[in-house]
Design an enzyme around this catalytic site. Structure first.
Site, PDB file in Angstrom:
ATOM      1  N   ASP A 114      31.604  -7.371  49.941  1.00  0.00           N
ATOM      2  CA  ASP A 114      31.890  -6.925  51.309  1.00  0.00           C
ATOM      3  C   ASP A 114      33.395  -6.841  51.470  1.00  0.00           C
ATOM      4  O   ASP A 114      34.139  -7.592  50.833  1.00  0.00           O
ATOM      5  CB  ASP A 114      31.303  -7.906  52.327  1.00  0.00           C
ATOM      6  CG  ASP A 114      29.786  -7.881  52.376  1.00  0.00           C
ATOM      7  OD1 ASP A 114      29.208  -6.801  52.138  1.00  0.00           O
ATOM      8  OD2 ASP A 114      29.184  -8.923  52.660  1.00  0.00           O
ATOM      9  N   ASP A 130      26.230  -1.125  53.983  1.00  0.00           N
ATOM     10  CA  ASP A 130      25.725  -1.652  55.254  1.00  0.00           C
ATOM     11  C   ASP A 130      25.888  -0.609  56.358  1.00  0.00           C
ATOM     12  O   ASP A 130      25.009  -0.458  57.214  1.00  0.00           O
ATOM     13  CB  ASP A 130      26.465  -2.928  55.643  1.00  0.00           C
ATOM     14  CG  ASP A 130      26.298  -4.055  54.646  1.00  0.00           C
ATOM     15  OD1 ASP A 130      25.280  -4.073  53.930  1.00  0.00           O
ATOM     16  OD2 ASP A 130      27.192  -4.917  54.579  1.00  0.00           O
TER      17      ASP A 130
END
Length: 159
Positions: A114, A130
């Protein structure tokens, strides 16, 4: 064919952004590049769990559950895909790219990278895959609402 191209291209972009963030951060968890001070950063984070970092350390459990869920969705979507509107098919393809991008990370890295960090809004760090899942859902919902509105206005004209 268009939908397969969408999945491949978007998955490639997701994997490239993760590779670049890993390369720049040299795998250093928490390495951050400020873009807008105290609001938006690129921050390297390894997510060893699920969405929003839940179930940390349970990547194997989450990977198995994700594989089962993806297999179910692929099976059901494959059966229904031809009945969807063009925009719903695009939305499903965008969601599939997001699911595939994060699944590649889980299988080959053992964690999901991330890097998108909006500290000014919330404390979660997320990635391009995402975003694809959210964007795909929005496309499907908007398409559904427009179709419903069009159907409703068509019925009112008949009456």
């Amino acid at each position: 064919m268009l939908y397969i191209i969408i999945i491949i291209v978007l998955t490639g972009i997701d994997q490239y952004t993760k590779y670049e963030m890993f390369r720049i951060a040299q795998g250093q968890h928490g390495y951050s590049i400020p873009v807008l001070k105290d609001f938006f950063n690129f921050t390297y984070v390894e997510n060893h769990g699920g969405i929003f970092g839940i179930f940390q350390g349970k990547i194997n459990l989450f990977t198995i559950a994700s594989i089962i869920l993806i297999a179910y969705v692929v099976f059901t979507e494959f059966k229904n895909f031809k009945n969807y509107t063009k925009w719903t098919r695009i939305g499903v393809s965008v969601i599939a790219a997001g699911a595939l991008g994060n699944m590649i990370d889980r299988i080959f890295r053992g964690f999901v990278i991330d890097m998108i960090d909006f500290r000014g809004i919330w404390g979660f760090v997320f990635n391009v895959a995402d975003m694809y899942v959210h964007i795909g859902i929005y496309i499907i919902v908007v398409d559904y609402l427009l179709k419903k509105r069009k159907k409703k206005s068509g019925l009112q004209k008949i009456k």
